[in-house]
Write a protein that holds these residues in place. Structure first.
Motif, PDB file in Angstrom:
ATOM      1  N   ASP A 148       0.833  -1.189   0.000  1.00 26.68           N
ATOM      2  CA  ASP A 148       0.000   0.000   0.000  1.00 26.68           C
ATOM      3  C   ASP A 148       0.873   1.246   0.000  1.00 26.68           C
ATOM      4  N   SER A 149       0.339   2.342  -0.493  1.00 21.82           N
ATOM      5  CA  SER A 149       1.067   3.608  -0.481  1.00 21.82           C
ATOM      6  C   SER A 149       0.618   4.436   0.731  1.00 21.82           C
ATOM      7  N   HIS A 150       1.406   5.442   1.044  1.00 25.24           N
ATOM      8  CA  HIS A 150       1.133   6.325   2.173  1.00 25.24           C
ATOM      9  C   HIS A 150      -0.164   7.107   1.910  1.00 25.24           C
ATOM     10  N   VAL A 157       0.235  10.214  -0.149  1.00 27.66           N
ATOM     11  CA  VAL A 157       0.497   9.955  -1.564  1.00 27.66           C
ATOM     12  C   VAL A 157      -0.818   9.664  -2.287  1.00 27.66           C
ATOM     13  N   ARG A 158      -1.684   8.844  -1.674  1.00 27.66           N
ATOM     14  CA  ARG A 158      -2.995   8.562  -2.282  1.00 27.66           C
ATOM     15  C   ARG A 158      -3.811   9.841  -2.431  1.00 27.66           C
TER      16      ARG A 158
END
Length: 106
Positions: free
Chosen positions: A53-55, A58-59
């Motif tokens: 998963d991204s931070h 960032v999303r």
């Protein structure tokens, strides 16, 4: 899984979000072990891919850039221009010129 009444199977690829609890193995160990799925003997396991998963920031920034691209497409002054959002370049372009780019706030 078959759809009701048709007798056919659905072959659509759908992502599944898996949340790890406190007693779960470390995230890095799970992501490293997921690479073994491609070399599995079972054909069904070869089709499974695991992505970290991204931070949240960032999303949120990618969502902002997508909305900027949509808003730019709606503007009348951009009627004859090509507005694109590039996930790879992390930017919104107007005729290959960057009009907004990735600016995360951590």
């Amino acid at each position: 899984m078959g759809s009701t009444g048709t007798g056919t199977q659905r072959h659509s690829k759908r992502p599944i979000l898996v949340k790890l609890g406190r007693g779960a193995p470390p995230r890095a160990k799970i992501l490293a072990g997921s690479k073994n799925l491609k070399s599995a003997h079972c054909d069904e396991l070869k089709k499974i891919f695991v992505k970290g998963d991204s931070h949240p920031a960032v999303r949120k920034e990618f969502a902002r850039l997508r909305s900027v691209a949509e808003e730019e497409k709606k503007k009348p002054e951009n009627a004859g221009h090509v507005i694109t959002f590039s996930f790879k370049d992390r930017a919104v372009f107007r005729d290959d010129i960057i009009i907004d780019d990735f600016q995360p706030v951590f």
